[in-house]
Structure formats: C-alpha cells, structure tokens
Design an enzyme around this catalytic site. Structure first.
Site, PDB file in Angstrom:
ATOM      1  N   ARG A 261      28.722  42.649  43.311  1.00  0.00           N
ATOM      2  CA  ARG A 261      29.621  43.283  44.410  1.00  0.00           C
ATOM      3  C   ARG A 261      30.544  44.036  43.630  1.00  0.00           C
ATOM      4  O   ARG A 261      31.288  43.617  42.604  1.00  0.00           O
ATOM      5  CB  ARG A 261      30.446  42.473  45.329  1.00  0.00           C
ATOM      6  CG  ARG A 261      29.374  41.688  46.162  1.00  0.00           C
ATOM      7  CD  ARG A 261      30.254  40.842  47.311  1.00  0.00           C
ATOM      8  NE  ARG A 261      28.991  39.900  48.098  1.00  0.00           N
ATOM      9  CZ  ARG A 261      29.525  38.984  48.978  1.00  0.00           C
ATOM     10  NH1 ARG A 261      30.793  38.903  49.322  1.00  0.00           N
ATOM     11  NH2 ARG A 261      28.495  38.479  49.634  1.00  0.00           N
ATOM     12  N   ARG A 276      37.188  35.884  42.497  1.00  0.00           N
ATOM     13  CA  ARG A 276      36.389  37.226  42.904  1.00  0.00           C
ATOM     14  C   ARG A 276      35.903  37.795  41.755  1.00  0.00           C
ATOM     15  O   ARG A 276      36.603  38.809  41.013  1.00  0.00           O
ATOM     16  CB  ARG A 276      37.530  38.306  43.635  1.00  0.00           C
ATOM     17  CG  ARG A 276      37.162  39.376  44.653  1.00  0.00           C
ATOM     18  CD  ARG A 276      37.993  39.990  45.403  1.00  0.00           C
ATOM     19  NE  ARG A 276      39.020  39.084  46.132  1.00  0.00           N
ATOM     20  CZ  ARG A 276      38.420  39.009  47.514  1.00  0.00           C
ATOM     21  NH1 ARG A 276      37.434  39.517  47.939  1.00  0.00           N
ATOM     22  NH2 ARG A 276      39.035  37.974  48.321  1.00  0.00           N
ATOM     23  N   GLU A 348      38.517  30.691  51.437  1.00  0.00           N
ATOM     24  CA  GLU A 348      36.918  30.771  51.940  1.00  0.00           C
ATOM     25  C   GLU A 348      35.684  30.448  50.819  1.00  0.00           C
ATOM     26  O   GLU A 348      35.935  30.771  49.539  1.00  0.00           O
ATOM     27  CB  GLU A 348      36.738  32.376  52.278  1.00  0.00           C
ATOM     28  CG  GLU A 348      35.281  32.415  52.810  1.00  0.00           C
ATOM     29  CD  GLU A 348      34.679  34.052  52.911  1.00  0.00           C
ATOM     30  OE1 GLU A 348      35.703  34.885  53.160  1.00  0.00           O
ATOM     31  OE2 GLU A 348      33.535  34.240  52.921  1.00  0.00           O
ATOM     32  N   SER A 351      30.531  31.269  54.509  1.00  0.00           N
ATOM     33  CA  SER A 351      30.736  32.126  55.845  1.00  0.00           C
ATOM     34  C   SER A 351      29.431  32.095  56.548  1.00  0.00           C
ATOM     35  O   SER A 351      28.369  32.452  56.098  1.00  0.00           O
ATOM     36  CB  SER A 351      31.051  33.585  55.404  1.00  0.00           C
ATOM     37  OG  SER A 351      31.564  34.174  56.457  1.00  0.00           O
ATOM     38  N   ARG A 388      33.217  29.509  43.395  1.00  0.00           N
ATOM     39  CA  ARG A 388      34.425  28.933  44.254  1.00  0.00           C
ATOM     40  C   ARG A 388      34.225  27.424  44.441  1.00  0.00           C
ATOM     41  O   ARG A 388      35.289  26.709  44.414  1.00  0.00           O
ATOM     42  CB  ARG A 388      34.284  29.578  45.659  1.00  0.00           C
ATOM     43  CG  ARG A 388      34.818  31.162  45.435  1.00  0.00           C
ATOM     44  CD  ARG A 388      35.279  31.494  46.641  1.00  0.00           C
ATOM     45  NE  ARG A 388      35.447  33.097  46.485  1.00  0.00           N
ATOM     46  CZ  ARG A 388      35.878  33.899  47.462  1.00  0.00           C
ATOM     47  NH1 ARG A 388      35.901  33.542  48.809  1.00  0.00           N
ATOM     48  NH2 ARG A 388      36.220  35.179  47.174  1.00  0.00           N
TER      49      ARG A 388
END
Length: 416
Positions: A261, A276, A348, A351, A388
């Site tokens: 990303r 991130r 987070e 999801s 994560r």
RNA sequence: GGACAGCUGGCCGAGUGGUCGAAGGCGCUCGCCUGGAACGCGAGUAUAGGGCAACCUAUCUAGGGUUCGAAUCCCUAGCUGUCCA
C-alpha cells in the site's frame, strides 16, 4: 456496486442508507436519472436494431429469389445511420452511468452506528485483560532494535521509508506466525490458497479498490497490473464471472500474501516502527456464501480471528465500525484491536467485513438458487496482520530487561 | 526475442457470409422401463437486459473494421500450444 434497480424502485430507502455514508441525495438523483435514460437509449437502439435485423433477413430472401433489392437497400441504409447514432448514445450513457455508480459505496446495514471516525466506533466486547507491568513497558521499535529483530534503517536503504527488514528470531517469528495462522484457519474449515501478488484492473474493480482508490496502489510501469493491497482481491476474484452451484457454497478460503500500500494520505501517521508499512504480511480469510447464511459466516470469521489472538494470549477487543470508519465496500465491519501496552492503547489488527452483494455484483459472482441465478455474498477478514501481531507479542510479552517471551503455541513452530 | 497454429455452450467437437444461439456427442435434470440399478427410450438443459406473456436485443476470448447481413472475412490485443533462437 449498489443495486440500480433497487435505487429506482425504492429511492427513499436507498438514499436514506447512503446518506449515512455521506453520499449526497443529489448524486443519487443523478444516478437514477442516468439509469433511466440509459434504459430509454437501450430501448431505442433495440427497436432500430430489430428493424435492421428484419430487413437484413428480407435481403437474403430477395437475393435468393432474384428480386430487385435497390428499394430495400435504400431503406436499410437509412436505418443503419439511425442505428449507428443510437449505439453511440447508448455507449455514452453507459459510460456516464458506470463512472458514477462504480464510485458509490455500499449501503451500511442498520446495525452500523452513525459516526464520524474511529472515535465513534462501538466496543462490542473485550477478550483477556491487559496485564500489569511492574515497569514502564517499551514500545515495539525499541524492543525490536534492542533484540536485533527488526532493522528499520536497512529497509529504507533497500527501498524507501516505511520498509523494514527482519533478522533472526524476528524473521523466524514472522514465519512461525504465518504458519500458525494458516494452520489455525485450516482447522476451522478454510482451504488454503496461494495466489498472485499482481492483479489486473478488473480484479480490483471487482472488489472495489478501483476506480476510486488508485492513488493507494502500486502500479507496474506500462502495464495494467497492480500489486495487491490485500489478498482479498485475488481470492475473492477467483470466482469472478462464475456461476457456482449451491452445493459448492460456502467457499471458505485462507491465503497468506504480502500486501502493498502506498499509504497515500497517511503522512505523519505511525511513521515509527512497523505498524504502517508499505509492504506487510497478512493472512486473510475470504468466504463466499448464500445471502441467508452470510451473517453466520461473519460470526465464524470474527471468532476465528479473535481466537487466534486468544491462543497467542494477546488481550484484544471487538469494535463495530461506525459509518464514518466503514470501508467502501462493506455493509458492516467488526474490527479487532489488540492491546499495545507500549502505546497504552488498542490498535487495529484485523478487520472483518460482510460486503453482502456489493462485490458480487461488481465481480459477477453468482450461484444457482434452484433455477435462478442469484448474487452471492462475499466476506473478508484478516486473521491476522502478521507485522502487527509481532508488534503485539513484543509489547505484551516484554520483560523489564527487554527480553521477550515466546507464546506457547508458537514454540513448536520454532523448534522450541 | 522469432515463426507457425489455435481460442465455439459445463466438457468434447462440427460449423468459411443469410435458414446458426449455434449440428452431433458426453455430462446433468425429469419421465418411462426395473424388485432396485445399469442398458435402452422420450423430453429438457447458456447468460444478461427489456416487455416482465408471446416476443425483442446482445453475447461463438476481448476490442475495432468490412458488409444490408459475420461464429464464419480483415486488423489489434490477450491467452494457449508447437517449433526455432
């Protein structure tokens, strides 16, 4: 894509739902009008084309019987001009309609709370209690560097910012986590698949990343190929353009991939550490179900991801995303947030979304319901984001001297 | 990288300008036959859109072209295969 027929039939209902996602009523009115005008254009074209076809058939008969065709030819030529025009009108309207329709998000379920951003998400439940530390817990980057597990500078040297390199036990732990997660998911009935990391435009349109979010995707130079931002894209699209039989459903799949990303618009957020990154590992769950069973599947997927964290002894909580935080394609989403003692907050880590028919309509994934072909429901969820998870293990399992305890369930994967 | 061949319905496969949405076979569904099954026999069996019934429109990898008319001819792209480097 939203159901344009439904928009036409129940404008008020659809409009009410989409207003909650910030879609203007004016846009929906335009959409409805464009849909109607396309229908008219189609009808006009079809009428003219039918005449054209009939005359062409006649033409054949005339030829065979040796009749004079000059009068017929004149008529047919005149009609052809009209057909050509009608085709052009239809094409224009089709393009206009699609341009708008493809950029409209899914309708949120009634269970989705109203809200602006993640502040307004609703906590559903907490699992496991964060433990008390007799010292000030460190953040993961400090621990990662101290243990020699992750090298942030060398990642930047090789690529650019937001890339990192794992060494030794850090790298082994990542691999152990991936294997553990895949095995866990498989035991829950999800078939493992291994998919391409590059996909074409059509696939990304199918799941909803395109046309709206092209800025966040890495695109191959000179080719219509993109690096996947999530395994959801290739895995969901496995069945694009297909009609599945009812007994093939539900399809339950799990895949490990790297995800890529650009993180456009995330400048300044989580610049330190590996929360991130431009490239990260993720194990994904994807399910394709009939509409009446998708919520049961949803619960199973949430449990699966949550149970992995429980098995790793990581405290976490489940949150119901509000309208403002809900993704483009989701009808509703449950996020799983893991406790990070170093940051002193939940972050987070997974999801899980039910997109209902939204992706199925775009990707044309259907199933035979008796005689009729109906759209399936598609669901996806992370189980889990590997980087994560590693962060969470480091922060939750740290000792005062900076050493980190390896979770029990991972030890067999590390030969311990 | 070069040369050639091919891409037709769930599958195999016929079809070189009109009567082809597409023969035939396999598979599948239903019915008959049977104690039950196989065999045999009969019927059905793509998708999307519109009228929402008869019917009409589109689709033979995709896009473009020629033609009154294209699965069929031409161009481009993709994919597959074979041979050469």
């Amino acid at each position: 894509m939203i159901d344009l027929k439904l928009l036409q039939k129940d404008f008020e209902g659809v409009s009410a739902k989409l207003t909650r996602k910030g879609v203007s009523a004016a846009l929906l009115t335009t959409l409805k009008e464009k849909f109607e005008s396309l229908r008219v254009a189609k009808q006009e074209f079809e009428t003219l084309q039918a005449a054209q076809n009939a005359m062409s058939k006649e033409f054949g008969v005339y030829k065979r019987e040796g009749k004079d065709i000059s009068e017929l030819k004149a008529r047919v030529d005149a009609n052809k001009i009209k057909v050509t025009e009608a085709v052009e009108v239809q094409r224009e309207r089709q393009e206009e309609l699609e341009k708008i329709a493809m950029a409209v998000p899914n309708m949120p379920d009634d269970s989705v709370p109203d809200g602006k951003d993640e502040e307004d998400n609703i906590e559903l439940k907490k699992v496991l209690t964060p433990k008390e530390f007799g010292f000030t817990p460190k953040e993961h980057w400090e621990l990662a560097e101290q243990n020699g597990w992750i090298d942030f500078e060398r990642g930047v040297k090789l690529a650019t910012s937001r890339f990192s390199v794992s060494f030794g036990m850090g790298a082994r732990l990542e691999r152990a986590l991936i294997n553990f997660m895949l095995d866990f998911n498989r035991e829950r009935g999800f078939e493992e698949v291994s998919v391409p990391a590059l996909v074409n435009r059509q696939a990304l349109e199918g799941t909803g990343q395109l046309p709206k979010f092209e800025d966040d995707l890495y695109k191959m130079d000179g080719q219509e190929l993109f690096l996947i931002p999530t395994a959801e894209v290739p895995v969901t699209n496995l069945y694009a353009d297909e009609i599945l039989t009812a007994d093939e459903l539900p399809k339950r799949m799990t895949a490990y991939t790297s995800c890529f990303r650009k993180e456009a618009g995330a400048a300044g957020r989580d610049t330190r550490g590996m929360i991130r990154q431009h490239q990260f590992h993720k194990v994904e769950l994807v399910a394709i179900t009939t509409p009446d069973t998708s919520e049961i599947m949803f619960e199973q997927m949430v449990s699966c991801a949550s149970d992995i964290l429980t098995a790793l002894e990581l405290p976490h909580r489940l949150v119901n995303l509000c309208t403002g935080d809900l993704g483009f394609g989701a009808a509703h989403t449950t996020d799983i947030e893991v406790w990070l003692p170093g940051q002193n907050q939940y972050r987070e880590i997974s999801s899980i979304s039910n997109t209902r028919e939204f992706q199925a309509r775009r990707a044309k994934i259907r199933y035979k319901n008796g005689k009729k072909n109906e759209l399936v429901n598609t669901l996806n969820g992370s189980s889990l984001a590997v980087g994560r998870t590693l962060v969470a293990i480091m922060e939750n399992n740290q000792n005062e001297d900076g050493t980190i305890d390896i979770p029990e369930v991972l030890r067999p994967y590390l030969g311990m």
